[in-house]
Design a protein around this motif. Structure first.
Motif, PDB file in Angstrom:
ATOM      1  N   UNK A  33       0.822  -1.209   0.000  1.00  0.00           N
ATOM      2  CA  UNK A  33       0.000   0.000   0.000  1.00  0.00           C
ATOM      3  C   UNK A  33       0.859   1.263   0.000  1.00  0.00           C
ATOM      4  N   UNK A  34       1.911   1.286   0.830  1.00  0.00           N
ATOM      5  CA  UNK A  34       2.780   2.464   0.874  1.00  0.00           C
ATOM      6  C   UNK A  34       3.456   2.707  -0.479  1.00  0.00           C
ATOM      7  N   UNK A  35       3.859   1.625  -1.138  1.00  0.00           N
ATOM      8  CA  UNK A  35       4.523   1.757  -2.439  1.00  0.00           C
ATOM      9  C   UNK A  35       3.537   2.174  -3.524  1.00  0.00           C
ATOM     10  N   UNK A  36       2.310   1.660  -3.454  1.00  0.00           N
ATOM     11  CA  UNK A  36       1.284   2.079  -4.418  1.00  0.00           C
ATOM     12  C   UNK A  36       0.969   3.565  -4.281  1.00  0.00           C
ATOM     13  N   UNK A  37       0.956   4.070  -3.056  1.00  0.00           N
ATOM     14  CA  UNK A  37       0.708   5.494  -2.851  1.00  0.00           C
ATOM     15  C   UNK A  37       1.814   6.338  -3.484  1.00  0.00           C
ATOM     16  N   UNK A  43       2.872  -1.047 -10.574  1.00  0.00           N
ATOM     17  CA  UNK A  43       2.038  -1.848  -9.672  1.00  0.00           C
ATOM     18  C   UNK A  43       2.731  -3.172  -9.334  1.00  0.00           C
ATOM     19  N   UNK A  44       3.332  -3.811 -10.350  1.00  0.00           N
ATOM     20  CA  UNK A  44       4.009  -5.093 -10.135  1.00  0.00           C
ATOM     21  C   UNK A  44       5.189  -4.939  -9.175  1.00  0.00           C
ATOM     22  N   UNK A  45       5.958  -3.867  -9.343  1.00  0.00           N
ATOM     23  CA  UNK A  45       7.089  -3.615  -8.447  1.00  0.00           C
ATOM     24  C   UNK A  45       6.599  -3.389  -7.015  1.00  0.00           C
ATOM     25  N   UNK A  46       5.495  -2.669  -6.870  1.00  0.00           N
ATOM     26  CA  UNK A  46       4.936  -2.415  -5.540  1.00  0.00           C
ATOM     27  C   UNK A  46       4.568  -3.728  -4.849  1.00  0.00           C
TER      28      UNK A  46
END
Length: 313
Positions: A111-115, A145-148
């Protein structure tokens, strides 16, 4: 000192929020309502984005991912909490504890990475609008998204392994509502330097770095908005970022304070509040924030309801 390693058949006892039966009954109703709203709100967001082709845009692609994360994240902890509110003795097996820890860490980190990815999307939309379609291509969005998801899973795997391997010397009582890293580390009867290093490194990867990227993106966004001469243009530009900025402020705030200081003397009660905020409140509020502040989401809901009513005639 005897070091009793936990086995797959071992159990943890969770102290929970309260031992008072009436308080637990009230908490059950409160948390059950919040969980239901979370499922309905995020489910509706996913449904609208899937049904309305006008929402097939990078911003809503990331929002859909965020809603999936929120549903899974809250489902990793809340159902167990609801069951425990109805039980006198709150226990969780070693296997279930490790599984819960893994998924909560993986989904929280994702979630933090998607933000951060969403902040980059807003940066391109405001600061380089003419190249927005070219830059935020389907390939780029899918890659971000994949990396997140991948970084969240890898980070969770490492942190879960080094946490669950700690011997507790027979101490199986967790002063928490669920299996959480800091609560488990407190039970250890050996040196926890490695765990503190892993927690700090993990916090840098999934919290500090994304937070810095978000801050940098919004620095450029604010500078670009201030260069817009018309008041209406500024308001429109800020409106495209307001919802995301609100969610970012909620999500990063307490997490940075809690997990960037593994040596801190923060109380177990504070840890409970932080976890409940992220597991219960944030997933419930995210769809409300994006829906109430987003005219496109409101319009999409109207179109879907209109098509639904027309199909029944």
């Amino acid at each position: 000192m005897r070091r009793d390693n936990l086995t797959w058949e071992s159990e943890f006892v969770l102290l929970g929020l309260s031992s008072d039966r009436q308080t637990q009954a009230g908490l059950f109703v409160l948390f059950a309502a919040a969980y239901l709203l979370t499922l309905l709100g995020n489910g509706l967001v996913i449904l609208l984005i899937g049904l309305d082709t006008r929402l097939h845009l990078p911003m809503y692609f990331f929002l859909c991912n965020l809603s999936v994360v929120d549903i899974c994240y809250t489902s990793s902890g809340v159902p167990q909490m609801l069951v425990h509110f109805l039980l006198e003795k709150k226990t969780i097996s070693f296997t279930r504890c490790g599984t819960q820890l893994f998924f909560s860490l993986a989904l929280g980190g994702t979630e933090f990475l998607l933000l951060a990815a969403m902040a980059y999307d807003r940066y391109v939309a405001v600061c380089d609008p003419l190249r927005y379609v070219a830059v935020m291509s389907p390939r780029c969005c899918t890659g971000l998204a994949a990396v997140s998801w991948l970084v969240g899973l890898v980070n969770s795997t490492v942190e879960t392994v080094v946490t669950m391997r700690l011997p507790t010397c027979g101490h199986h009582v967790l002063n928490h509502v669920a299996c959480e890293t800091l609560a488990l580390v407190r039970l250890a009867c050996v040196d926890i330097t490695l765990n503190q290093v892993v927690i700090l490194a993990s916090s840098v990867v999934v919290l500090l770095v994304p937070c810095c990227l978000v801050s940098l993106s919004y620095t450029y966004i604010v500078a670009a908005i201030l260069r817009i001469r018309s008041t209406g243009g500024r308001r429109k530009a800020f409106g495209t970022c307001a919802s995301h900025l609100t969610v970012v402020s909620m999500s990063y705030g307490m997490a940075l304070v809690t997990y960037m200081q593994p040596h801190s003397t923060a109380s177990a009660e504070q840890d409970k509040v932080v976890m409940l905020f992220y597991v219960v409140m944030t997933p419930m509020l995210n769809p409300l924030i994006y829906s109430l502040r987003n005219n496109e989401m409101k319009a999409a809901l109207s179109r879907v309801l209109m098509r639904s009513s027309e199909s029944k005639l």
